[in-house]
Structures are given as structure tokens and as C-alpha cells.
Design a protein around this motif. Structure first.
Motif, PDB file in Angstrom:
ATOM      1  N   ILE A  59      18.763 -44.050  25.158  1.00  0.00           N
ATOM      2  CA  ILE A  59      17.855 -43.830  26.295  1.00  0.00           C
ATOM      3  C   ILE A  59      16.435 -43.505  25.835  1.00  0.00           C
ATOM      4  CG2 ILE A  59      17.436 -42.352  28.301  1.00  0.00           C
ATOM      5  CD1 ILE A  59      20.468 -42.188  28.675  1.00  0.00           C
ATOM      6  N   PRO A  60      16.191 -42.599  24.874  1.00  0.00           N
ATOM      7  CA  PRO A  60      14.812 -42.395  24.400  1.00  0.00           C
ATOM      8  C   PRO A  60      14.194 -43.668  23.828  1.00  0.00           C
ATOM      9  CG  PRO A  60      16.204 -40.580  23.708  1.00  0.00           C
ATOM     10  CD  PRO A  60      17.116 -41.613  24.264  1.00  0.00           C
ATOM     11  N   LYS A  61      15.052 -44.469  23.128  1.00  0.00           N
ATOM     12  CA  LYS A  61      14.523 -45.729  22.592  1.00  0.00           C
ATOM     13  C   LYS A  61      14.162 -46.684  23.732  1.00  0.00           C
ATOM     14  CE  LYS A  61      16.325 -47.292  18.855  1.00  0.00           C
ATOM     15  NZ  LYS A  61      17.227 -47.890  17.849  1.00  0.00           N
ATOM     16  N   PHE A  62      14.984 -46.718  24.756  1.00  0.00           N
ATOM     17  CA  PHE A  62      14.701 -47.560  25.921  1.00  0.00           C
ATOM     18  C   PHE A  62      13.385 -47.138  26.574  1.00  0.00           C
ATOM     19  CE2 PHE A  62      15.263 -48.176  30.573  1.00  0.00           C
ATOM     20  CZ  PHE A  62      15.270 -49.570  30.599  1.00  0.00           C
ATOM     21  N   ILE A  63      13.156 -45.846  26.683  1.00  0.00           N
ATOM     22  CA  ILE A  63      11.907 -45.339  27.270  1.00  0.00           C
ATOM     23  C   ILE A  63      10.709 -45.737  26.406  1.00  0.00           C
ATOM     24  CG2 ILE A  63      10.645 -43.218  27.799  1.00  0.00           C
ATOM     25  CD1 ILE A  63      13.289 -41.974  28.680  1.00  0.00           C
ATOM     26  N   GLN A  64      10.872 -45.674  25.084  1.00  0.00           N
ATOM     27  CA  GLN A  64       9.761 -46.075  24.213  1.00  0.00           C
ATOM     28  C   GLN A  64       9.419 -47.552  24.396  1.00  0.00           C
ATOM     29  OE1 GLN A  64       7.872 -43.998  22.480  1.00  0.00           O
ATOM     30  NE2 GLN A  64       9.182 -42.359  23.323  1.00  0.00           N
ATOM     31  N   TYR A  65      10.435 -48.391  24.607  1.00  0.00           N
ATOM     32  CA  TYR A  65      10.173 -49.809  24.862  1.00  0.00           C
ATOM     33  C   TYR A  65       9.528 -50.011  26.235  1.00  0.00           C
ATOM     34  CZ  TYR A  65      12.333 -51.819  20.713  1.00  0.00           C
ATOM     35  OH  TYR A  65      12.603 -52.196  19.417  1.00  0.00           O
ATOM     36  N   ILE A  66       9.875 -49.161  27.196  1.00  0.00           N
ATOM     37  CA  ILE A  66       9.213 -49.249  28.505  1.00  0.00           C
ATOM     38  C   ILE A  66       7.722 -48.990  28.362  1.00  0.00           C
ATOM     39  CG2 ILE A  66       8.996 -48.063  30.731  1.00  0.00           C
ATOM     40  CD1 ILE A  66      11.994 -47.814  30.827  1.00  0.00           C
ATOM     41  N   TYR A  67       7.384 -47.983  27.516  1.00  0.00           N
ATOM     42  CA  TYR A  67       5.966 -47.658  27.314  1.00  0.00           C
ATOM     43  C   TYR A  67       5.175 -48.846  26.735  1.00  0.00           C
ATOM     44  CZ  TYR A  67       6.510 -42.656  28.284  1.00  0.00           C
ATOM     45  OH  TYR A  67       6.709 -41.451  28.886  1.00  0.00           O
ATOM     46  N   LYS A  68       5.880 -49.764  26.074  1.00  0.00           N
ATOM     47  CA  LYS A  68       5.196 -50.906  25.464  1.00  0.00           C
ATOM     48  C   LYS A  68       4.874 -52.000  26.480  1.00  0.00           C
ATOM     49  CE  LYS A  68       7.442 -50.251  20.948  1.00  0.00           C
ATOM     50  NZ  LYS A  68       8.307 -50.884  19.916  1.00  0.00           N
ATOM     51  N   THR A  73      16.864 -40.934  34.644  1.00  0.00           N
ATOM     52  CA  THR A  73      16.003 -40.494  35.749  1.00  0.00           C
ATOM     53  C   THR A  73      14.557 -40.406  35.286  1.00  0.00           C
ATOM     54  OG1 THR A  73      17.827 -39.251  36.743  1.00  0.00           O
ATOM     55  CG2 THR A  73      15.596 -38.649  37.411  1.00  0.00           C
ATOM     56  N   LYS A  74      14.351 -39.961  34.047  1.00  0.00           N
ATOM     57  CA  LYS A  74      12.995 -39.922  33.509  1.00  0.00           C
ATOM     58  C   LYS A  74      12.417 -41.332  33.411  1.00  0.00           C
ATOM     59  CE  LYS A  74      10.194 -38.439  29.573  1.00  0.00           C
ATOM     60  NZ  LYS A  74      10.164 -37.771  28.247  1.00  0.00           N
ATOM     61  N   ALA A  75      13.242 -42.297  32.960  1.00  0.00           N
ATOM     62  CA  ALA A  75      12.764 -43.685  32.872  1.00  0.00           C
ATOM     63  C   ALA A  75      12.383 -44.205  34.247  1.00  0.00           C
ATOM     64  CB  ALA A  75      13.850 -44.555  32.234  1.00  0.00           C
ATOM     65  N   GLU A  76      13.201 -43.912  35.254  1.00  0.00           N
ATOM     66  CA  GLU A  76      12.877 -44.366  36.613  1.00  0.00           C
ATOM     67  C   GLU A  76      11.601 -43.698  37.113  1.00  0.00           C
ATOM     68  OE1 GLU A  76      17.355 -45.311  38.363  1.00  0.00           O
ATOM     69  OE2 GLU A  76      16.455 -43.335  38.672  1.00  0.00           O
ATOM     70  N   ASN A  77      11.437 -42.415  36.838  1.00  0.00           N
ATOM     71  CA  ASN A  77      10.241 -41.713  37.302  1.00  0.00           C
ATOM     72  C   ASN A  77       8.979 -42.254  36.634  1.00  0.00           C
ATOM     73  OD1 ASN A  77      11.711 -40.119  39.019  1.00  0.00           O
ATOM     74  ND2 ASN A  77      11.911 -38.419  37.580  1.00  0.00           N
ATOM     75  N   ILE A  78       9.108 -42.661  35.360  1.00  0.00           N
ATOM     76  CA  ILE A  78       7.952 -43.261  34.674  1.00  0.00           C
ATOM     77  C   ILE A  78       7.500 -44.511  35.420  1.00  0.00           C
ATOM     78  CG2 ILE A  78       7.252 -44.469  32.563  1.00  0.00           C
ATOM     79  CD1 ILE A  78       9.005 -42.490  31.004  1.00  0.00           C
TER      80      ILE A  78
END
Length: 850
Positions: free
Chosen positions: A702-711, A760-765
Motif C-alpha cells: 500500500i505505501p508503494k502504491f501511494i508512492q506510484y499515485i504521487y507520480k 483510505t489514505k490513497a482514496e483521500n489523496i
């Protein structure tokens, strides 16, 4: 007005009077007990105003004020009258008290006169009794003196007559007739200890001592003549020596000790000669011959001399103890000279034969000659019971002779083992082998080394079996682990029979050494290595990116074919099964190591119990388990890596509409379905570690998925599509522990919390990205509401995702700065009253696909 003032003044006076008369709670309670009253005026917290108000609650009630006042005055008069009577009574009480005091003084004077009279009479009575009993006391004293004199004369007569009689009996060696007179004389002579200053008594005492010395020398000479004289070979035990033994039992204990020592040395002299250290039969490989010789010789002694010696001399046991002492010293000396010739097989042979012999002695003898006085007293209570249940020695020796054959074992029950443990004969000979038990420990070390080397080859064969990859069977526990602990168990039992002291501690250290060896050589070294995936992954991503450029933005997510080389760099099913197999084996080793530590602490000597500690070995197996879980997580991450990379390469800002979940999500789900069910099946017997695997994967993915979202560079439509994909992935991750399972089981709460928090953090981002940046305060408030734990760096990443101009980014960053956790003075965060319409639409879309 004047009437009102007078009433007020009157009420004040009443209040002041009641304030002066105020008792403590204890006094008030005592008064209520002595003079109970239900009058409101007698209440401790009486309030005059309240009382008057209760009497005249209304103006109309004032009409009967005269009657109330009359009642009050009457009551006051009655109280005054009662007080007056009481005061008068108290005046008379003073006169009554004086008269009572005078009467009491007169009575006391009369009582004193009577006491003096009684005392005088008692003294005269005592004097009279003394005069009457004076003669009686003199008579009692004379009687005691006369009795003592008569008794002493009788003892003296017995002593003189007994001494003369003993001298004649000694000359004729009539030992049977000596016992009783000798006992009597020794008891009588004690009564003359206080008369040694009388010459005649002193002379008689000297004669008694001479008789004892003469008897000791004469009986000792008789024994020497009988057993080592010229006629010793033809000597037949007779009653004269048996009676002489009874006489020796009465004499100084040293006489008995010297005779027994001489006799025992004489009986074992042949043994010392036959098994002299220079003889071939003296070596420990012929140890059974020593015990067989003693068995035969002791039976002959008991048959020939058993009736001659008293039972309380414990002749057989004392001969046995001396034999054990000689044997122990001889074996120690011989082994010290020839220690290079001792191998483990010979050592164990000697120890086993010695243990069997010591167990036999423990069942045959009580060990009373080896015990302290306290233990002797405890044993004497059970002596009769032991005598009635005593085993037949010859039958036992016959069984023992059979046990001396190579490979035979002496049968023993738990009761017999317990007797051997408690008996003083335990290790009476075997302690000579203690200095050489390192040979046994070294042998165990060599055997374990060879066993580990064999396990290395066998494990490779076992892990390469085809049935290991069967998806319906749980992971097996390597057979080598069971074999290892079976060897440990046998070694522990064997060492307990040898010694439970320092050798067992050395054995425990050896166990620890090869537990670490097993964890390293068998478990860790057989974990599969992950192939290098960088070139193939790069090529795969490049290929995907090239394809993506050829598609239109509108149909990009729904239509492109997600093609990756997902099998490159991943573990095969056989390798996954191998990891699970090693994990299950490590779990078995961990649990069995804990049991082994407890068993060692139970078996080892209490003084060494604190030195048994296998926590490091348990940590080693914990590390193997953690490594296996990490490998499984890493494999699953690598499988999902190309899909995440492809996600970051999509031109999200060019999307024109929201569709179904993207192909990269399907690829991730496909990888999860291909790996997780297999791992779940293989770890079905280790459910807690499967849960750990799921939690670690979620914490890593999940943290890795969030980092890819930031890209990703997102438009509003792109953010909506990515939010839809994120929600779909969240649902899949929530059901990951039971994915593709026929049994619908709720995932553990610990895992669910991790997934919900991260996704939930990824969705909120993404919801923040979808929020319009104007008005700016609303955008900042939305960020602070949805991502309250984020900092300025994450705020900057979200600004980058929105593809804003530099000036807009700077303005928003400055607006957010006071709300940053690193900013000194923070401000109150206000939440927006309404979300944007796009967010509401997307929520409805997510509900539609859920």
C-alpha cells in the motif's frame, strides 16, 4: 413600625441565646439517648424564625397568637418548676454524699482490722505446720540416704562379684556367658562415676577397663587365628566366635570397627590380587568379570559366615561398600594411565555395566552404612517392612549375570529406578567415569555433524519432489527435523543415565550448536534465490509505454492489452512451496526447541538449571520464519511491480471519461489470485504466519502504491478513474486472506485495520486532487480534513499531481504553510461545508461498482 422593630429585636435575642448554647454532635447524641424528645424546640439545629413561621404560616393564623403565647408561657412555667425542683434536689445531694463517705470510711476501718487478724492467724498456723512436719522431713531425708546407701552397696556387691566372675569366664573363653554380666557391670560402673576419688572404687574401675581390653585383644586374636592362622583353611564357623561377636558389640565401637576392617580386607585380598592393574582382566572391557567375581564371592561369604556375624553388623553391605571403593579407585588409576585407549563404545559399555550393578546393590542393600545419623533414624522406621519384602539375592544375581551378556539389558520398573536414584549406592563406582564423559559428548558432536551433512543431501532430494507443488496439500515438515530431535531425545535420556551435572550442560551446548547449524545449512541455505529482474522489468515497462502511446486517450484504460513478462523474476510454484515447507519446518523446530529447553531444565542438576538458555536458537528459527515470509511478500511485490509502473506511465490528464476498473488492476488481482491461494493452502497448519504474510504484504504494497499515485499527473477525470481503481483494489485487498477460497472467512481484524488505513489514505489523496484549487482556502481545508497527518512535502506532491502553474503552487504552499506540523504557530482548521460536485458524482459511481 415600633412593633416590628421590637419583634426583630426579640428574634435577635432568641437567636443569640441559641447560638450560645450549642453542643457538639457527640454530646447532642448522648442527650437524645438519655432524654428522647419529639419537640421541635429540642432539635440541635433549631431555628426560631422557621419555628415561628411554621406556627403562623399565614396572616389569618395570627388570630390565635394569644392562645399560642399562653401555651408557651405555661410550658415555660412548667420547665422553670422542673428546674427549681432539680436544683433543690442537688442541694440535698451534698449532705447525702458526705454521710455516705463517712459510712464508707467506717467500713474500711473495720475491714483493715479483720485483715490484720486473719494475717496473724495464718502466721501462727504456718508455724504450727512447720513444727509438725519438721520430724517428717528429717525422716524423709534419712530414708533417701538409706535407700541410696543400700543401692550403692548392692551395686558395689554386683561389681565386685561380676569382676571376679568375668575373669574366670574370660580364661575359659565362655563368651556366651560373658555377655549378660558384662552388660550389667558396664551399666553399674556408671553409677560410681562420682566416687572415683575412693581408692577401692577407682581400683574396681581400672579392673573393668582391663577386662574390656583383655576381651578385645583375646577376641581379636581368636579371629586372626581362625581366619589367617595355620588352620584357617580347615576352619569351620562355630558358636564361640558368634558369641564373641555379641561381646564385641558391647565393647568399645573401635574394636568392632577394627575387626570388621581386618576381616573385609582379608576377604577382598584375592580380588585385589586377581584384578591387579597390570593384569589383562583389569581393563574396563572386562568390567563384568569384576562384578561376577564379587557376586560369587559375596554369596560364599554369606553362606559360610552369615550366621556367625550379628545382623546389625551389616557385614554384607560393608564388604560391598569396600569392594565399590576399591573398584572405583582401581578403575580411576587404570583409566588415567590408559585414557588414550578409551573410546565412546567402551566407555558406554563400562558405564552401563556399572549402572546395572549399582541398581542391583540399591535393591539388595539399604545403604545404612553410608548414611548420616539422621538418615539412619528415618530408615530404621521402615526396616521391618524392607526386610519382609527383601528380594532374593541369589535370584537377583542370576538375573544380573544374564545382563552381563553383550547387548542385554536389566529389566527395571519405575519403582526400582526411583530406589536407585535415592540409594547411596547410586554412582558409588560410576563417579570414576565422570572425568571421561567428554568422550561421549565429543561422540555426540561427531554424530550430529555427520547427521547434518546427511540432512543436507537428503533435504535437497526431499524439496525437489514433484508432489511438493500440489496446490491442495499443505506444506510438509522436513523429515530431517524430526530425525534431529529424535536423536536429541535419545542422547538426553542416555546422558541422564550417565550424569545430570556438567556433562549434561555440555550436551545442551552441543544441542544449541547444531540447532544453529540446522537452521543455517538445512533451512536458510535451501531458500530459493530471487532472480535479477531489472532488465526484464525495464523492457516490460518500455513495451507497455510504447503501446500506450498508440491508443486514443478516451478509450485508453478500457482497451489496451496489459502485456508483461510477469513470470520473470518471480518464484515458481515449486519454489513457493519450498519456502512454505521451510517455514513450517522452522515453526516445528521453534516449538520443539522450547520443549527441549524445558526438558533440559527438568533433567539437569538444580545448581546448573539457570545456565540452560536456548533463546538465541529460538531467535534463529524466528529469523528463518521472518525471512520466509519476507521472501513470499517480496515475490508478490515483484509480481505487482510492472502493473504499478504501467499505472504511473498512463497519461491520466488526457482521459475524457470514467470507465470500468483499469487493466493494471486486473493484472494485480491476477497475480494475487495466483500466489495467495497457494500460500494459504501450504500454510493451512500455520495460520498465524499466513496472517503475518498478508499483513506484511499490505504494509509494504500500500505505501508503494501511494508512492506510484504521487507520480501520476491527473486531471479531474483521470483522478476519478484512478479513485475508482483504488476503491476496486481496496475491496480486493480486504478479502485477500480468503481470495479464491470456497470458504468465506472473515479476515483478521489486525489485517483489516492495515488495509483500511492505507487504502483510505490513497482514496483521500485522490479526493484532494479532484478538489478545485479555487477557492484556495477551500482546497487547503479539504487537504487538512482528509489528510490531517500529512506534511508540506505531501502537499507539494499533490500540487504536482494537479499540474498547476508555478505561481499557483507557490500561493497554495504559502497558504498551507501555517497549517504545516513544522510551523511554529498553528491555526484552527475549518472544514468545508460542501464537497465538490465531482466528488459526489464519483462517490455515487463507486457505490454503483461496489
Amino acid at each position: 413600625m415600633s412593633n416590628t422593630a421590637d419583634e426583630d429585636e426579640f428574634l435577635d435575642e432568641i437567636s443569640s441565646e441559641f447560638e450560645l448554647i450549642k453542643f457538639s454532635s457527640d454530646v447532642q447524641s448522648a442527650i437524645e439517648q438519655v432524654v428522647p424528645s419529639d419537640d421541635p424546640v429540642d432539635v440541635a439545629d433549631f431555628n426560631a424564625v422557621d419555628y415561628i413561621n411554621s406556627l403562623f404560616p399565614t396572616e389569618q393564623s395570627l388570630s390565635n397568637i394569644d392562645q399560642v403565647i399562653n401555651n408557651m408561657e405555661t410550658k415555660v412555667q412548667n420547665i422553670d418548676s422542673e428546674i427549681r425542683n432539680v436544683v433543690r434536689q442537688q442541694t440535698n445531694m451534698e449532705q447525702d454524699g458526705r454521710s455516705s463517705l463517712l459510712d464508707a470510711q467506717k467500713v474500711i476501718s473495720q475491714l483493715l482490722i479483720q485483715v490484720r487478724d486473719i494475717k496473724c492467724r495464718a502466721e501462727s498456723s504456718e508455724e504450727m505446720v512447720r513444727e509438725i512436719t519438721q520430724d517428717i522431713k528429717q525422716l524423709d531425708c534419712a530414708k533417701r540416704n538409706l535407700t541410696t546407701a543400700i543401692t550403692t552397696l548392692n551395686h558395689l556387691h554386683m561389681l565386685v562379684a561380676g569382676v571376679d566372675s568375668l575373669k574366670n569366664l574370660i580364661k575359659n573363653r565362655q563368651y556366651g556367658d560373658i555377655v549378660m554380666p558384662l552388660q550389667g557391670i558396664l551399666e553399674v560402673i556408671k553409677h560410681f562415676n562420682n566416687y572415683k576419688d575412693i581408692p577401692q572404687i577407682n581400683q574396681l574401675s581400672s579392673e573393668v577397663r582391663d577386662i574390656q581390653v583383655t576381651l578385645a585383644e583375646q577376641i581379636t586374636k581368636d579371629f586372626h587365628d581362625a581366619f589367617s592362622g595355620s588352620n584357617s583353611k580347615s576352619f569351620v564357623p562355630n558358636w564361640q566366635l558368634a558369641e564373641a561377636c555379641s561381646v564385641v558389640s558391647i565393647l568399645d565401637p573401635k574394636v568392632k570397627k577394627d575387626i570388621l576392617k581386618w576381616f573385609i580386607d582379608l576377604q577382598l585380598s584375592e580380588y585385589v590380587h586377581v584384578f591387579y592393574e597390570a593384569e589383562d582382566v583389569a581393563w574396563i572391557d572386562k568390567l563384568d568379570k569384576r562384578y561376577a567375581w564379587f557376586k560369587k564371592h559375596l554369596l560364599n561369604i554369606e553362606d559360610k559366615f552369615g550366621a556367625m556375624f550379628p545382623a546389625d553388623w551389616e557385614l554384607s553391605e560393608q564388604i560391598t561398600v569396600e569392594f565399590c571403593s576399591i573398584t572405583r579407585n582401581e578403575l580411576s588409576r587404570i583409566m588415567a594411565k590408559r585414557k588414550n585407549e578409551i573410546d565412546v563404545k567402551l566407555l558406554l559399555f563400562a558405564i552401563q555395566r556399572t549402572k546395572n550393578f549399582e541398581n542391583l546393590l540399591s535393591r539388595r542393600f539399604s545403604g545404612i552404612t553410608l548414611m548420616s545419623e539422621e538418615k539412619k533414624q528415618l530408615l530404621s522406621a521402615a526396616a521391618e517392612n524392607q526386610a519382609s519384602n527383601k528380594l532374593d539375592f541369589e535370584s537377583e544375581m542370576s538375573t544380573f549375570s544374564q545382563s552381563l551378556e553383550v547387548g542385554a539389558e536389566t529389566p527395571s520398573t519405575q519403582k526400582e529406578i526411583d530406589i536407585a536414584i535415592e540409594s547411596p549406592f547410586n554412582d558409588i563406582i560410576g563417579q570414576c567415569f565422570y572425568p571421561y564423559l567428554y568422550i561421549y559428548i565429543n561422540s555426540v558432536d561427531r554424530n550430529l555433524f555427520e547427521l547434518i551433512e546427511r540432512f543436507v543431501n537428503d533435504t535437497k532430494t526431499e524439496l525437489d519432489r514433484e508432489d511438493l507443488t500440489c496446490e491442495t496439500t499443505p506444506a510438509i515438515v522436513l523429515s530431517s527435523s524430526a530425525d534431529l530431535f529424535l536423536f536429541y531425545k535419545k542422547s538426553l535420556v542416555q546422558c541422564k543415565e550417565l550424569s545430570n551435572e556438567q556433562p549434561m550442560l555440555s550436551l545442551a551446548n552441543t544441542f544449541q550448536k547444531y540447532l544453529r547449524e540446522y537452521a543455517t545449512k538445512i533451512l536458510q541455505n535451501n531458500l530459493p534465490k530471487l532472480n535479477t529482474i531489472a532488465p526484464s522489468l525495464s523492457a516490460s515497462v518500455t513495451s507497455i509505454t510504447r503501446e500506450l502511446r498508440d491508443f486514443s486517450a478516451a478509450g485508453l484504460i478500457r482497451d489496451f492489452s496489459f502485456r508483461t513478462q510477469s513470470d520473470v523474476g518471480k518464484y515458481t510454484n515449486q519454489e513457493l512451496s519450498r519456502i512454505c515447507c521451510i517455514l513450517s519446518t522452522a515453526e516445528y523446530c521453534l516449538e520443539t526447541t522450547q520443549q527441549l529447553e524445558e526438558k533440559l531444565k527438568e533433567k539437569i542438576d538444580v545448581s546448573l538449571k539457570g545456565k540452560i538458555n536456548m533463546s538465541q536458537e529460538q531467535d534463529v528459527f524466528h529469523n528463518v520464519i521472518s525471512t520466509c515470509i519476507q521472501f513470499l511478500v517480496q515475490d508478490l511485490e515483484i509480481a505487482c511491480e510492472p502493473a504499478l509502473t504501467a499505472m504511473s506511465k498512463i497519461q491520466w490528464q488526457n482521459l475524457e471519461s470514467v470507465g470500468d476498473q483499469s487493466t493494471y488492476v486486473n493484472a494485480i488481482v491476477s497475480h494475487l489470485k495466483s500466489v495467495v491461494p497457494l500460500v494459504r493452502t501450504k500454510l493451512s497448519s500455520s495460520r498465524k504466519y499466513f496472517t503475518q504474510f498478508c499483513i506484511k504484504f499490505a504494509n509494504s504494497f500500500i505505501p508503494k502504491f501511494i508512492q506510484y499515485i504521487y507520480k501520476c499527473k491527473l486531471s479531474t477525470v483521470g483522478a476519478e478513474q484512478l479513485l475508482l481503481d483504488t476503491h476496486s483494489l481496496k475491496i480486493v485487498l480486504q478479502k485477500l486472506p480468503s481470495i479464491d477460497s470456497q470458504v468465506n472467512r472473515e479476515p483478521p481484524s489486525s489485517y483489516t485495520k492495515v488495509v483500511l488505513k492505507g487504502m483510505t489514505k490513497a482514496e483521500n489523496i485522490l479526493k484532494v486532487v479532484m478538489t478545485p484549487h479555487e477557492p484556495s482556502s477551500t482546497f487547503v481545508d479539504q487537504f487538512l480534513r482528509l489528510l490531517p497527518e500529512s506534511d508540506s512535502s505531501e502537499f507539494q506532491k499533490i500540487l504536482d499531481m494537479k499540474c498547476l502553474k508555478t505561481a499557483e503552487k507557490s500561493y497554495l504552499a504559502g497558504l498551507f504553510q501555517p497549517h504545516s506540523p513544522n510551523f511554529v504557530t498553528g491555526s484552527h482548521i475549518s472544514s468545508p461545508k460542501h464537497d465538490t460536485s465531482n466528488v459526489r458524482k464519483l462517490d455515487n459511481l463507486i457505490k454503483k461498482f461496489s
